[in-house]
Design a protein around this motif. Structure first.
Motif, PDB file in Angstrom:
ATOM      1  N   ARG A   1       0.847  -1.188   0.000  1.00 14.47           N
ATOM      2  CA  ARG A   1       0.000   0.000   0.000  1.00 14.47           C
ATOM      3  C   ARG A   1       0.886   1.244   0.000  1.00 14.47           C
ATOM      4  O   ARG A   1       1.371   1.673   1.049  1.00 14.47           O
ATOM      5  CB  ARG A   1      -0.905   0.003   1.231  1.00 14.47           C
ATOM      6  CG  ARG A   1      -1.944  -1.102   1.299  1.00 14.47           C
ATOM      7  CD  ARG A   1      -3.223  -0.737   0.557  1.00 14.47           C
ATOM      8  NE  ARG A   1      -3.789   0.533   0.972  1.00 14.47           N
ATOM      9  CZ  ARG A   1      -4.708   0.677   1.922  1.00 14.47           C
ATOM     10  NH1 ARG A   1      -5.172  -0.366   2.578  1.00 14.47           N
ATOM     11  NH2 ARG A   1      -5.168   1.882   2.230  1.00 14.47           N
ATOM     12  N   ALA A   2       1.104   1.829  -1.155  1.00 13.09           N
ATOM     13  CA  ALA A   2       1.959   3.010  -1.256  1.00 13.09           C
ATOM     14  C   ALA A   2       1.410   4.170  -0.423  1.00 13.09           C
ATOM     15  O   ALA A   2       2.176   4.970   0.116  1.00 13.09           O
ATOM     16  CB  ALA A   2       2.122   3.427  -2.715  1.00 13.09           C
ATOM     17  N   ASP A   3       0.084   4.225  -0.279  1.00 11.20           N
ATOM     18  CA  ASP A   3      -0.526   5.314   0.489  1.00 11.20           C
ATOM     19  C   ASP A   3      -0.257   5.182   1.985  1.00 11.20           C
ATOM     20  O   ASP A   3      -0.449   6.130   2.738  1.00 11.20           O
ATOM     21  CB  ASP A   3      -2.030   5.379   0.233  1.00 11.20           C
ATOM     22  CG  ASP A   3      -2.766   4.104   0.623  1.00 11.20           C
ATOM     23  OD1 ASP A   3      -2.252   2.994   0.378  1.00 11.20           O
ATOM     24  OD2 ASP A   3      -3.892   4.214   1.159  1.00 11.20           O
ATOM     25  N   LEU A   4       0.217   4.009   2.418  1.00 12.53           N
ATOM     26  CA  LEU A   4       0.486   3.766   3.832  1.00 12.53           C
ATOM     27  C   LEU A   4       1.950   3.408   4.086  1.00 12.53           C
ATOM     28  O   LEU A   4       2.288   2.938   5.170  1.00 12.53           O
ATOM     29  CB  LEU A   4      -0.412   2.629   4.343  1.00 12.53           C
ATOM     30  CG  LEU A   4      -1.920   2.822   4.159  1.00 12.53           C
ATOM     31  CD1 LEU A   4      -2.669   1.596   4.657  1.00 12.53           C
ATOM     32  CD2 LEU A   4      -2.404   4.075   4.843  1.00 12.53           C
ATOM     33  N   SER A   5       2.799   3.623   3.103  1.00 14.39           N
ATOM     34  CA  SER A   5       4.218   3.276   3.210  1.00 14.39           C
ATOM     35  C   SER A   5       5.055   4.540   3.215  1.00 14.39           C
ATOM     36  O   SER A   5       4.734   5.509   2.534  1.00 14.39           O
ATOM     37  CB  SER A   5       4.608   2.355   2.052  1.00 14.39           C
ATOM     38  OG  SER A   5       3.840   1.157   2.110  1.00 14.39           O
ATOM     39  N   PHE A   6       6.142   4.500   3.992  1.00 16.61           N
ATOM     40  CA  PHE A   6       6.924   5.714   4.244  1.00 16.61           C
ATOM     41  C   PHE A   6       8.414   5.463   4.104  1.00 16.61           C
ATOM     42  O   PHE A   6       8.892   4.342   4.290  1.00 16.61           O
ATOM     43  CB  PHE A   6       6.630   6.234   5.660  1.00 16.61           C
ATOM     44  CG  PHE A   6       5.239   6.769   5.800  1.00 16.61           C
ATOM     45  CD1 PHE A   6       4.977   8.116   5.615  1.00 16.61           C
ATOM     46  CD2 PHE A   6       4.182   5.920   6.079  1.00 16.61           C
ATOM     47  CE1 PHE A   6       3.678   8.604   5.714  1.00 16.61           C
ATOM     48  CE2 PHE A   6       2.891   6.399   6.178  1.00 16.61           C
ATOM     49  CZ  PHE A   6       2.637   7.749   5.998  1.00 16.61           C
ATOM     50  N   THR A   7       9.126   6.543   3.823  1.00 17.91           N
ATOM     51  CA  THR A   7      10.580   6.524   3.814  1.00 17.91           C
ATOM     52  C   THR A   7      11.082   7.643   4.725  1.00 17.91           C
ATOM     53  O   THR A   7      10.382   8.621   4.967  1.00 17.91           O
ATOM     54  CB  THR A   7      11.152   6.754   2.400  1.00 17.91           C
ATOM     55  OG1 THR A   7      10.662   8.004   1.906  1.00 17.91           O
ATOM     56  CG2 THR A   7      10.767   5.637   1.452  1.00 17.91           C
ATOM     57  N   SER A   8      12.296   7.456   5.210  1.00 16.18           N
ATOM     58  CA  SER A   8      12.984   8.503   5.966  1.00 16.18           C
ATOM     59  C   SER A   8      14.264   8.853   5.236  1.00 16.18           C
ATOM     60  O   SER A   8      14.971   7.965   4.747  1.00 16.18           O
ATOM     61  CB  SER A   8      13.302   8.041   7.391  1.00 16.18           C
ATOM     62  OG  SER A   8      12.113   7.970   8.149  1.00 16.18           O
ATOM     63  N   LEU A   9      14.530  10.135   5.171  1.00 19.69           N
ATOM     64  CA  LEU A   9      15.713  10.623   4.479  1.00 19.69           C
ATOM     65  C   LEU A   9      16.501  11.563   5.371  1.00 19.69           C
ATOM     66  O   LEU A   9      15.924  12.307   6.165  1.00 19.69           O
ATOM     67  CB  LEU A   9      15.326  11.370   3.199  1.00 19.69           C
ATOM     68  CG  LEU A   9      14.589  10.538   2.152  1.00 19.69           C
ATOM     69  CD1 LEU A   9      13.104  10.799   2.237  1.00 19.69           C
ATOM     70  CD2 LEU A   9      15.113  10.858   0.784  1.00 19.69           C
ATOM     71  N   VAL A  10      17.810  11.510   5.224  1.00 22.66           N
ATOM     72  CA  VAL A  10      18.713  12.504   5.783  1.00 22.66           C
ATOM     73  C   VAL A  10      19.267  13.221   4.562  1.00 22.66           C
ATOM     74  O   VAL A  10      20.025  12.630   3.786  1.00 22.66           O
ATOM     75  CB  VAL A  10      19.828  11.868   6.635  1.00 22.66           C
ATOM     76  CG1 VAL A  10      20.831  12.922   7.062  1.00 22.66           C
ATOM     77  CG2 VAL A  10      19.245  11.154   7.847  1.00 22.66           C
ATOM     78  N   GLY A  11      18.828  14.442   4.363  1.00 26.28           N
ATOM     79  CA  GLY A  11      19.148  15.125   3.111  1.00 26.28           C
ATOM     80  C   GLY A  11      18.458  14.379   1.985  1.00 26.28           C
ATOM     81  O   GLY A  11      17.257  14.146   2.025  1.00 26.28           O
ATOM     82  N   THR A  12      19.241  13.944   1.007  1.00 23.39           N
ATOM     83  CA  THR A  12      18.689  13.160  -0.102  1.00 23.39           C
ATOM     84  C   THR A  12      18.964  11.672   0.055  1.00 23.39           C
ATOM     85  O   THR A  12      18.579  10.880  -0.803  1.00 23.39           O
ATOM     86  CB  THR A  12      19.281  13.636  -1.441  1.00 23.39           C
ATOM     87  OG1 THR A  12      20.700  13.486  -1.403  1.00 23.39           O
ATOM     88  CG2 THR A  12      18.919  15.091  -1.718  1.00 23.39           C
TER      89      THR A  12
END
Length: 165
Positions: free
Chosen positions: A46-57
């Motif tokens: 479910r892309a609408d419920l999936s997340f990423t975390s980034l530090v800068g790019t």
């Protein structure tokens, strides 16, 4: 420890390749044999419920939710949850879990399942499922089958096999 300028956002299609490389580094080839992988295999998360975390790019973490059926109850399966090994222990996984659970709640979902460590996931409201209440494909330690109810009381209705939606 230096504070990170962390950005947590919905996963985007352009993240797919970086996430796959992250999973390779975090879990290795053995990830394909895991019970949870069997529930996700060949199905879109479910892309609408999936997340990423980034530090800068730099993508440093990812969590995905997939739709499953627990007995007759629609549910979500949390995972994979992965953080770049060099960034572990900095709260990134917790941030991702909280974002995914909030999105599931906001989307009207009722139940989130996972296979994981009870002391770790208990901090986010996950509780063990009564052994024998739900069955998952493949070998799994029943003490590691956890859930969090986004709708109070929904777990009582979830009985039987957990299968892809």
């Amino acid at each position: 420890m230096t504070d990170l300028q962390l950005t947590t956002r919905h996963e985007r299609p352009i993240d797919a390749e970086q996430i796959e490389r992250l999973h390779e580094r975090a879990f290795g080839p053995g990830r394909y044999a895991r019970t949870a992988y069997r529930l996700r295999e060949g199905r879109a998360h479910r892309a609408d419920l999936s997340f990423t975390s980034l530090v800068g790019t730099l993508l440093v973490g990812s969590v995905r939710l997939s739709s499953v059926i627990a007995g007759d109850v629609p549910a979500l399966l949390l995972g994979p949850l992965a953080v770049e090994p060099a960034f572990e222990g900095r709260g990134i996984a917790g941030e991702l879990i909280r974002a995914a659970l909030a999105a599931g709640r906001d989307a009207g979902e009722g139940l989130v399942l996972l296979v994981g460590d009870p002391p770790y996931y208990g901090r986010f409201g996950f509780q063990p499922v009564t052994p024998g209440q739900l069955s998952l494909p493949g070998p799994v330690d029943p003490a590691r089958v956890l859930c969090v109810e986004l709708v109070p009381g929904i777990l009582e209705r979830a009985r039987g096999a957990v299968r892809p939606a």
